[in-house]
Design an enzyme around this catalytic site. Sequence first.
Site, short mmCIF file in Angstrom:
data_model
loop_
_atom_site.label_atom_id
_atom_site.label_comp_id
_atom_site.label_asym_id
_atom_site.label_seq_id
_atom_site.Cartn_x
_atom_site.Cartn_y
_atom_site.Cartn_z
N ASP A 21 0.86 -1.18 0.00
CA ASP A 21 0.00 0.00 0.00
C ASP A 21 0.90 1.23 0.00
O ASP A 21 1.76 1.38 0.87
CB ASP A 21 -0.88 -0.04 1.27
CG ASP A 21 -1.90 1.08 1.30
OD1 ASP A 21 -1.96 1.89 0.36
OD2 ASP A 21 -2.64 1.14 2.30
N GLU A 25 -2.83 0.10 -4.20
CA GLU A 25 -2.69 -1.13 -3.41
C GLU A 25 -2.66 -2.35 -4.31
O GLU A 25 -3.40 -2.42 -5.29
CB GLU A 25 -3.93 -1.31 -2.52
CG GLU A 25 -3.90 -0.62 -1.21
CD GLU A 25 -5.21 -0.89 -0.49
OE1 GLU A 25 -5.32 -1.94 0.17
OE2 GLU A 25 -6.12 -0.05 -0.61
MG LIG Z 1 -2.46 4.01 0.48
#
Ligand SMILES: [Mg+2]
Length: 397
Positions: free
Chosen positions: A13, A109
């Site tokens: 992420d 992500e």
């Molecule tokens: Mg993020």
Amino acid sequence: MTATRFRKILHLDLDAFFCAVEELKDPSLDGKAFAVGGKPEHRGVISSCSYPARKCGVRSAMPSGQALRQCPQLILLSGSYGDYSAKSHAVMDILDQLTGLVEQISIDEAFLDVSDLPQDGETIARKLQADVLANIGLPCSIGVASNKLVAKIATNTGKTRSKGDSYPRAILVVPPGKEAEFLAPLPAKAMWGVGPKMETSLVNAGMHTIGDITTRSKAELERLFGKYGLELYDRARGIDDRPVILDRQVKSISQETTFSKDTADLTTLRRTLKDLSAHVAYNLRQEGFCARVVRIKIRWSDFSTHTRQVSLAQPTDQDGVIYSTVETLFKTIWTSGKPVRLIGVGSADLVETSHQMTLWETPTEKERRLLDALDELREKYGKQAVRRAIKIKPRDD
Ligand SMILES: [Mg+2]
């Protein structure tokens, strides 16, 4: 002796992605409280905020007006989706070089299945984090676990634990066999897919931590939360055998209408927007996606074209949320009396509905049943046959 072969799944992420891209473009933002979001006069919300802004109390999904009151020195940027999209592609290219098994779940992500690589998960994660920073200039956090659910929660937990006022760049590894142990002390809201409403329901039922959920029987969870209760039973134990799915391209779904005769009639324009929103939402549900970005397109009679878009706090596949969003955007571009040639509603930055598990949150079971019934009617009688009054209120966070 044959050992059970565990999968090695990474969840990556990008840290404060939109803000990190803005900082690449303007390094003077380093260390400052800034955010990407809509203007307060348009009732905009914060989509992404820098870590110094978070220290100052700013959160994503907060109304921009409130964020500016909370943090008067906050620098509010309107954001540039094209730049974010380009950086996202560049990062995904790096992930693709590492393994063919990459599943992008949103603009910032992705999951990677690195089971076939010889190194341990942590070594791979450290190298990947360094490569993304060196080649693209962006910080990221990574969770490593034997499945997607636990890897995703590991990333979030790693980020939450980092208390600095710079990008967390967290790496958190959950060894195989330790999934339930890792999850048990975390607050119920740390479970992937549990948002504020579901959290309240869990807490009201005495389940404050994920470990508390594991003390309840399948039957009880089913009674409380329907079929999602059954999912919750497994998930709270860290059980998740969903594979990493390839080719999960971030697509977009849109619908537009060219009027047979240019129109400046507000009622007609609103009704058209409502219909187009319902079509986009219907297509999203058919494809199994929720959209994080909603856009509007207007072409005036002189063929000049305007588009506006906004990032939602919570991805959606709901007619009502999409309509209320485009209606707000519409108000920011519509000029009274100016004839419109074409109008369109679009959605982008799609995430799989099953990943999102926002089904637990919104719509309610009743709304969901109503939408399912409407979808059936549409299939039976064609999309034009069903026009539904907008009753679903957008989430107010
Ligand atoms: Mg993020």
